[in-house]
Design an enzyme around this catalytic site. Structure first.
Site, PDB file in Angstrom:
ATOM      1  N   HIS A   1      -1.241  -8.496   7.319  1.00 58.72           N
ATOM      2  CA  HIS A   1      -1.522  -8.200   5.907  1.00 58.72           C
ATOM      3  C   HIS A   1      -2.998  -8.406   5.589  1.00 58.72           C
ATOM      4  O   HIS A   1      -3.575  -9.436   5.941  1.00 58.72           O
ATOM      5  CB  HIS A   1      -0.672  -9.091   5.005  1.00 58.72           C
ATOM      6  CG  HIS A   1       0.752  -8.658   4.937  1.00 58.72           C
ATOM      7  ND1 HIS A   1       1.598  -8.757   6.032  1.00 58.72           N
ATOM      8  CD2 HIS A   1       1.475  -8.076   3.955  1.00 58.72           C
ATOM      9  CE1 HIS A   1       2.783  -8.255   5.696  1.00 58.72           C
ATOM     10  NE2 HIS A   1       2.732  -7.849   4.455  1.00 58.72           N
TER      11      HIS A   1
ATOM     12  N   PHE B   1      -2.818 -15.571   3.087  1.00 58.04           N
ATOM     13  CA  PHE B   1      -1.981 -15.721   1.893  1.00 58.04           C
ATOM     14  C   PHE B   1      -1.398 -14.355   1.557  1.00 58.04           C
ATOM     15  O   PHE B   1      -2.138 -13.365   1.420  1.00 58.04           O
ATOM     16  CB  PHE B   1      -2.847 -16.217   0.729  1.00 58.04           C
ATOM     17  CG  PHE B   1      -2.118 -16.284  -0.591  1.00 58.04           C
ATOM     18  CD1 PHE B   1      -2.367 -15.340  -1.587  1.00 58.04           C
ATOM     19  CD2 PHE B   1      -1.169 -17.273  -0.829  1.00 58.04           C
ATOM     20  CE1 PHE B   1      -1.706 -15.406  -2.809  1.00 58.04           C
ATOM     21  CE2 PHE B   1      -0.501 -17.345  -2.052  1.00 58.04           C
ATOM     22  CZ  PHE B   1      -0.758 -16.400  -3.043  1.00 58.04           C
ATOM     23  N   VAL B   2      -0.069 -14.280   1.460  1.00 55.45           N
ATOM     24  CA  VAL B   2       0.602 -13.014   1.131  1.00 55.45           C
ATOM     25  C   VAL B   2       1.425 -13.198  -0.134  1.00 55.45           C
ATOM     26  O   VAL B   2       2.171 -14.158  -0.273  1.00 55.45           O
ATOM     27  CB  VAL B   2       1.502 -12.546   2.290  1.00 55.45           C
ATOM     28  CG1 VAL B   2       2.258 -11.264   1.902  1.00 55.45           C
ATOM     29  CG2 VAL B   2       0.661 -12.283   3.547  1.00 55.45           C
ATOM     30  N   LEU B   3       1.241 -12.249  -1.017  1.00 53.72           N
ATOM     31  CA  LEU B   3       1.958 -12.293  -2.307  1.00 53.72           C
ATOM     32  C   LEU B   3       2.171 -10.849  -2.748  1.00 53.72           C
ATOM     33  O   LEU B   3       1.333  -9.990  -2.496  1.00 53.72           O
ATOM     34  CB  LEU B   3       1.090 -13.064  -3.305  1.00 53.72           C
ATOM     35  CG  LEU B   3       1.336 -12.942  -4.796  1.00 53.72           C
ATOM     36  CD1 LEU B   3       1.097 -14.284  -5.469  1.00 53.72           C
ATOM     37  CD2 LEU B   3       0.413 -11.921  -5.379  1.00 53.72           C
ATOM     38  N   ALA B   4       3.296 -10.565  -3.369  1.00 53.18           N
ATOM     39  CA  ALA B   4       3.582  -9.206  -3.847  1.00 53.18           C
ATOM     40  C   ALA B   4       2.693  -8.941  -5.054  1.00 53.18           C
ATOM     41  O   ALA B   4       3.000  -9.345  -6.183  1.00 53.18           O
ATOM     42  CB  ALA B   4       5.055  -9.063  -4.212  1.00 53.18           C
ATOM     43  N   ALA B   5       1.586  -8.255  -4.804  1.00 54.46           N
ATOM     44  CA  ALA B   5       0.565  -8.096  -5.848  1.00 54.46           C
ATOM     45  C   ALA B   5       1.105  -7.368  -7.080  1.00 54.46           C
ATOM     46  O   ALA B   5       0.713  -7.646  -8.215  1.00 54.46           O
ATOM     47  CB  ALA B   5      -0.633  -7.342  -5.272  1.00 54.46           C
TER      48      ALA B   5
ATOM     49  N   GLN C   1      -3.706  -0.485  -1.180  1.00 49.27           N
ATOM     50  CA  GLN C   1      -4.749  -0.155  -2.166  1.00 49.27           C
ATOM     51  C   GLN C   1      -4.128  -0.066  -3.561  1.00 49.27           C
ATOM     52  O   GLN C   1      -4.613  -0.651  -4.525  1.00 49.27           O
ATOM     53  CB  GLN C   1      -5.424   1.174  -1.798  1.00 49.27           C
ATOM     54  CG  GLN C   1      -6.444   1.693  -2.807  1.00 49.27           C
ATOM     55  CD  GLN C   1      -7.684   0.811  -2.921  1.00 49.27           C
ATOM     56  OE1 GLN C   1      -8.164   0.247  -1.932  1.00 49.27           O
ATOM     57  NE2 GLN C   1      -8.186   0.640  -4.138  1.00 49.27           N
ATOM     58  N   ARG C   2      -2.993   0.639  -3.645  1.00 45.71           N
ATOM     59  CA  ARG C   2      -2.315   0.809  -4.940  1.00 45.71           C
ATOM     60  C   ARG C   2      -1.862  -0.546  -5.497  1.00 45.71           C
ATOM     61  O   ARG C   2      -2.024  -0.858  -6.673  1.00 45.71           O
ATOM     62  CB  ARG C   2      -1.070   1.705  -4.766  1.00 45.71           C
ATOM     63  CG  ARG C   2      -1.287   3.178  -5.061  1.00 45.71           C
ATOM     64  CD  ARG C   2       0.019   3.926  -5.296  1.00 45.71           C
ATOM     65  NE  ARG C   2       1.020   3.711  -4.256  1.00 45.71           N
ATOM     66  CZ  ARG C   2       1.071   4.404  -3.108  1.00 45.71           C
ATOM     67  NH1 ARG C   2       0.157   5.318  -2.870  1.00 45.71           N
ATOM     68  NH2 ARG C   2       1.999   4.173  -2.205  1.00 45.71           N
ATOM     69  N   GLU C   3      -1.295  -1.350  -4.598  1.00 45.28           N
ATOM     70  CA  GLU C   3      -0.769  -2.645  -5.030  1.00 45.28           C
ATOM     71  C   GLU C   3      -1.875  -3.565  -5.522  1.00 45.28           C
ATOM     72  O   GLU C   3      -1.767  -4.218  -6.566  1.00 45.28           O
ATOM     73  CB  GLU C   3       0.008  -3.299  -3.869  1.00 45.28           C
ATOM     74  CG  GLU C   3       1.330  -2.610  -3.609  1.00 45.28           C
ATOM     75  CD  GLU C   3       1.788  -2.724  -2.153  1.00 45.28           C
ATOM     76  OE1 GLU C   3       2.882  -2.234  -1.837  1.00 45.28           O
ATOM     77  OE2 GLU C   3       1.037  -3.298  -1.332  1.00 45.28           O
TER      78      GLU C   3
END
Ligand SMILES: NC(=O)NC1=NC(=O)NC1=O
Length: 173
Positions: free
Chosen positions: A67, A119-123, A85-87
């Site tokens: 990611h 760090f991963v998070l659903a933007a 990019q969209r997120e």
């Protein structure tokens, strides 16, 4: 797109369509293809998630390492995948001030140094104010717990991307 079409896809078509459901991990779609036919989107999603859950810790951490950072180098250099990019743009991360960018870069570096993955998070479920707050909070979590949390975010991102492909409501998946 409907499930009849999905179940009739050859390997190449399936990976073309679903290869980035999990960011930069086309292997997962390649593996899930052999488990067709799928009864519905939920069933398809379940197979993606089961693959992730069955991986050894090294594999799960590998998924996280695929990611791109939030508001990181790839965003600056426009080398993100279209989905990412969209997120990230949707969360307002393309219009951060220099100070906000620096803060996120520092937090991302601290996080990666502590856990060994980004760090991963659903933007799409967050915003420019919440991201650094959530990063700072999770930075203090025990590694085993944080791995589970991060994989949960990977699944949220995957659910949203699947919903986009089927024009479905992600809350109903
Ligand atoms: N490190 C990240 O969390 N990356 C991302 N989250 C998203 O929702 N899209 C990304 O690229």
């Amino acid at each position: 797109m409907d499930m009849e079409k999905v179940n009739s896809m050859d390997f190449g078509e399936f990976v073309d369509v679903f290869g980035n459901i999990i960011e930069r991990c086309p292997l997962i779609a390649a593996a899930v293809w052999s488990q067709r036919p799928f009864s519905d989107v939920e069933d398809l999603e379940k197979h993606f998630f089961a693959f992730i859950d069955a991986l050894p810790q090294s594999g799960q951490e590998g998924i996280l390492r695929c990611h791109p950072d939030l508001a990181g180098r790839e965003l600056q250099q426009s080398t993100l995948t279209a989905e990412s990019q969209r997120e990230q743009a949707g969360a307002g991360l393309t219009s951060l001030s220099a100070a906000e960018q620096l803060q996120l870069a520092e937090l991302n570096a601290l996080y990666r140094a502590r856990f060994g993955f980004p760090f991963v998070l659903a933007a799409r479920l967050s915003n420019r104010a919440a991201v650094p707050r959530e990063l700072a909070r999770r930075l203090r979590c025990p590694p085993a717990e944080e791995l589970r949390t991060a994989l949960g975010e990977v699944k949220k991102i995957g659910r949203l991307r699947l919903a986009d492909l089927f024009g479905a409501d992600p809350a109903r998946l």
